[in-house]
Write a protein that holds these residues in place. Sequence first.
Motif, PDB file in Angstrom:
ATOM      1  N   UNK A 225       0.857  -1.216  -0.086  1.00 37.88           N
ATOM      2  CA  UNK A 225       0.164   0.173  -0.137  1.00 37.88           C
ATOM      3  C   UNK A 225       0.754   1.129  -0.140  1.00 37.88           C
ATOM      4  N   UNK A 226       1.994   1.142   0.872  1.00 37.69           N
ATOM      5  CA  UNK A 226       2.856   2.336   0.571  1.00 37.69           C
ATOM      6  C   UNK A 226       3.490   2.688  -0.631  1.00 37.69           C
ATOM      7  N   UNK A 227       3.799   1.592  -1.126  1.00 36.75           N
ATOM      8  CA  UNK A 227       4.241   1.759  -2.682  1.00 36.75           C
ATOM      9  C   UNK A 227       3.617   2.272  -3.595  1.00 36.75           C
ATOM     10  N   UNK A 228       2.224   1.884  -3.599  1.00 32.90           N
ATOM     11  CA  UNK A 228       1.105   2.507  -4.205  1.00 32.90           C
ATOM     12  C   UNK A 228       0.843   3.858  -3.990  1.00 32.90           C
ATOM     13  N   UNK A 229       0.889   4.293  -2.808  1.00 32.09           N
ATOM     14  CA  UNK A 229       0.572   5.741  -2.264  1.00 32.09           C
ATOM     15  C   UNK A 229       1.445   6.472  -2.586  1.00 32.09           C
ATOM     16  N   UNK A 230       2.924   5.994  -2.529  1.00 28.72           N
ATOM     17  CA  UNK A 230       3.890   7.251  -2.807  1.00 28.72           C
ATOM     18  C   UNK A 230       3.835   7.433  -4.305  1.00 28.72           C
ATOM     19  N   UNK A 231       3.506   6.337  -5.033  1.00 32.25           N
ATOM     20  CA  UNK A 231       3.244   6.343  -6.707  1.00 32.25           C
ATOM     21  C   UNK A 231       2.202   7.619  -6.752  1.00 32.25           C
ATOM     22  N   UNK A 232       0.928   7.266  -6.162  1.00 34.32           N
ATOM     23  CA  UNK A 232      -0.061   8.148  -6.334  1.00 34.32           C
ATOM     24  C   UNK A 232       0.407   9.718  -5.981  1.00 34.32           C
TER      25      UNK A 232
ATOM     26  N   UNK B 281      -8.673   6.340  -9.013  1.00 41.50           N
ATOM     27  CA  UNK B 281      -9.545   5.128  -9.269  1.00 41.50           C
ATOM     28  C   UNK B 281      -8.905   4.182 -10.046  1.00 41.50           C
ATOM     29  N   UNK B 282      -8.091   4.627 -11.026  1.00 44.48           N
ATOM     30  CA  UNK B 282      -7.516   3.637 -11.967  1.00 44.48           C
ATOM     31  C   UNK B 282      -6.403   2.677 -10.988  1.00 44.48           C
ATOM     32  N   UNK B 283      -5.652   3.662 -10.242  1.00 44.50           N
ATOM     33  CA  UNK B 283      -4.458   3.267  -9.498  1.00 44.50           C
ATOM     34  C   UNK B 283      -5.105   2.132  -8.466  1.00 44.50           C
TER      35      UNK B 283
ATOM     36  N   UNK C  71      -4.349  -1.909  -8.339  1.00 47.56           N
ATOM     37  CA  UNK C  71      -3.543  -2.417  -7.212  1.00 47.56           C
ATOM     38  C   UNK C  71      -4.462  -2.859  -6.139  1.00 47.56           C
ATOM     39  N   UNK C  72      -5.652  -3.314  -6.502  1.00 49.41           N
ATOM     40  CA  UNK C  72      -6.582  -3.931  -5.652  1.00 49.41           C
ATOM     41  C   UNK C  72      -6.881  -3.131  -4.250  1.00 49.41           C
ATOM     42  N   UNK C  73      -6.737  -1.904  -4.471  1.00 48.36           N
ATOM     43  CA  UNK C  73      -7.013  -1.138  -3.025  1.00 48.36           C
ATOM     44  C   UNK C  73      -8.403  -0.803  -2.932  1.00 48.36           C
ATOM     45  N   UNK C  74      -8.887  -0.607  -1.687  1.00 47.69           N
ATOM     46  CA  UNK C  74     -10.185  -0.685  -1.616  1.00 47.69           C
ATOM     47  C   UNK C  74     -10.540   1.072  -1.236  1.00 47.69           C
ATOM     48  N   UNK C  75      -9.503   1.739  -0.986  1.00 52.17           N
ATOM     49  CA  UNK C  75      -9.896   3.461  -0.826  1.00 52.17           C
ATOM     50  C   UNK C  75      -8.515   3.939  -1.165  1.00 52.17           C
ATOM     51  N   UNK C  76      -8.613   5.010  -1.954  1.00 49.61           N
ATOM     52  CA  UNK C  76      -7.388   5.653  -2.253  1.00 49.61           C
ATOM     53  C   UNK C  76      -7.883   7.334  -2.084  1.00 49.61           C
ATOM     54  N   UNK C  77      -7.509   8.050  -1.133  1.00 45.53           N
ATOM     55  CA  UNK C  77      -7.953   9.689  -1.011  1.00 45.53           C
ATOM     56  C   UNK C  77      -6.885  10.088  -0.423  1.00 45.53           C
TER      57      UNK C  77
ATOM     58  N   UNK D 140      -2.233  14.822   3.174  1.00 46.41           N
ATOM     59  CA  UNK D 140      -2.023  13.368   3.369  1.00 46.41           C
ATOM     60  C   UNK D 140      -2.869  12.562   2.255  1.00 46.41           C
ATOM     61  N   UNK D 141      -2.082  11.598   1.768  1.00 47.83           N
ATOM     62  CA  UNK D 141      -2.640  10.727   0.997  1.00 47.83           C
ATOM     63  C   UNK D 141      -2.778   9.426   1.634  1.00 47.83           C
ATOM     64  N   UNK D 142      -4.032   8.935   1.709  1.00 45.95           N
ATOM     65  CA  UNK D 142      -4.502   7.480   2.112  1.00 45.95           C
ATOM     66  C   UNK D 142      -4.814   6.573   1.371  1.00 45.95           C
ATOM     67  N   UNK D 143      -4.092   5.160   1.818  1.00 45.22           N
ATOM     68  CA  UNK D 143      -4.529   4.166   0.807  1.00 45.22           C
ATOM     69  C   UNK D 143      -4.739   2.977   1.768  1.00 45.22           C
ATOM     70  N   UNK D 144      -6.023   2.289   1.309  1.00 45.75           N
ATOM     71  CA  UNK D 144      -6.575   1.516   2.540  1.00 45.75           C
ATOM     72  C   UNK D 144      -6.379   0.060   1.475  1.00 45.75           C
ATOM     73  N   UNK D 145      -5.436  -0.735   2.095  1.00 47.87           N
ATOM     74  CA  UNK D 145      -5.492  -2.167   1.096  1.00 47.87           C
ATOM     75  C   UNK D 145      -6.523  -3.016   1.650  1.00 47.87           C
ATOM     76  N   UNK D 146      -7.314  -3.677   0.697  1.00 48.56           N
ATOM     77  CA  UNK D 146      -8.426  -4.859   1.283  1.00 48.56           C
ATOM     78  C   UNK D 146      -7.658  -5.839   1.820  1.00 48.56           C
ATOM     79  N   UNK D 147      -7.806  -6.142   3.050  1.00 50.67           N
ATOM     80  CA  UNK D 147      -7.295  -7.614   3.711  1.00 50.67           C
ATOM     81  C   UNK D 147      -8.491  -8.381   3.962  1.00 50.67           C
ATOM     82  N   UNK D 148      -9.614  -8.505   3.435  1.00 47.52           N
ATOM     83  CA  UNK D 148     -10.534  -9.532   3.875  1.00 47.52           C
ATOM     84  C   UNK D 148     -10.092 -10.898   3.698  1.00 47.52           C
ATOM     85  N   UNK D 149      -9.584 -11.160   2.406  1.00 46.38           N
ATOM     86  CA  UNK D 149      -9.230 -12.527   2.251  1.00 46.38           C
ATOM     87  C   UNK D 149      -8.138 -12.872   3.016  1.00 46.38           C
ATOM     88  N   UNK D 150      -7.119 -12.119   3.328  1.00 45.69           N
ATOM     89  CA  UNK D 150      -5.861 -12.365   4.210  1.00 45.69           C
ATOM     90  C   UNK D 150      -6.584 -12.674   5.484  1.00 45.69           C
TER      91      UNK D 150
END
Length: 575
Positions: free
Chosen positions: A43-50, A80-82, A86-92, A175-185
Amino acid sequence: MKSLHLRIMLIFSFIIVAAGGLLSYQIYASSLSLITRSLGEQARSVAEHAVRQIDPVSYRKLAEELTENAYYKELRLKFNDMREANHLKYLYTMGARSKGESTEYFYVVDGMPLDTQSGDFSPLGKVETELHEPLKKAFRDREVQVGELTKDESYGALVTVYVPILTSTGEFIGVLGADMDATSVYELLAANQRKVLLMSAAILLASLAAIYAVSRMIVTPVLRLTREMEKVQDGDLTVTIQVKGRDEVSRLAGTFQQMVYVLKDMIYGVQESVHDMRQATALLSSSAEETSASSERIAGHLAETASDSRVQLQCTGETARAIGEVGEGVQRIADALAIVAEASQEATDAAKTGDELIQSAVSQMAVVQDSSRDTAEDVERLKQRTDEVSQIAEMMRAIASQTNLLALNAAIEAARAGEHGLGFHVVADQVRKLAVQSEESALRIGELIDAMVADTGKVVTGVHRQVREVDTGLGLIDSAGTAFGRILQETERVGSQVQELSAVSEEIATGSEQVTASADELERLSLQSSEHQQGIAAAADKQQEAMRRMADLSGTLEEMSVRMEQLIRQFTVEK
């Protein structure tokens, strides 16, 4: 909890349950930490890219005006595309502003699709009321913050990362927040947790079964050994323990069997010692009775000797007086030669009387001599008996010392047996006390015997000295009898030898002085002999009293041996 089997089961079950619980918790915590760190890094990698896709100038204007412009829609599409890629649940993105003394946090761009209903995304300027500590820390420290794996009913299982948004000059604008979906995990973790619990339960059951089998292997021989020890505690020393294997319990059983053998030999030795003690006590009692009878005979002989000594003393006094009268007659002969004939007749009569008295004294001294020799022989026999009694007392001391040593060994072995040897310890203590009492009694008897031996030695010395003195007195009286014989012969010849009267008178005067001195010495010796006889009689009385005390001690010793036999009968041993 008296059962060793149950205690082993409970202790090892607790250890296994605790170890299984700690291991399960450690596995779960490690898995959770690993998954959280992995998802957080993703999630951090995706957030930094965003964040790198944000134009700081346009974003600052958007955050300040809070108006949906073209850049707002552009960012939503990018986010939304990112998010989908990257299978994120929320990106904001979020901003912060002061409101009085507090700070409120609001949404700027929510990376949900543009056609999303208003209830499914956070519109521009919406204030967040449910604040997380990583979010506040990201605004406060202006550093990347990776949150923990969380799960709630509204958002599900998430791992959240907050990355600060900075201008080219390093100014903080949001601040940019990225929520990685961990339901299956999260579901996988729950499934693994259930598997771990099932495996732990299976391991616990298998361990309990193994513990039960091992504890029975340990406890069964211990119980068998305990039953045999209870038999020994009840006094049965004929038990035999079958020793199998080479483990600690087998060695314990073998050691206990050796202890039973040692205790059996010790009890058997004590029985033999008690039997020997009873025989020695009977012998001592018999010797004491014989010694007492001998003492009574000695006392009787000494009483007779004392009576004879008094008669002897009286005869000696009469002899001394008679010799004095002879001396006076001789003096008168020397002073008055005119009445020589009459004085010669009187001297003849006096000489006859003195000769009769001397013969009587000689006979009496012979009787005294025989009595003194009998007394000496009796005293010698008494000394021999006393030596025999002393040897018996020494043997009793040796037996008591051996019994005390055996009792000490029994106490040591009982102490090694621990709690199961308390009964033996009590018996050993009683045996040791009896042995100490026997030894003290034997020592007391030895002291009495030593005193008796010393007194007997004095009696023997006095009797021998009395015999010598009586022999000396008898010789003196024989000499006096010879002198009186000469006096009688000379007196009978006085009539025909008047011309030699002067010379004969001088010889008679000289002999009279010698006889007078001898009579005085004889009287002194007779008085001394009487005193010695009285001392011998007193010593005989003391010896008789010592014999009575010895008889009493023999009775006490016999009672002690009976008590020891009663204690030993509590044990059953095989000869």
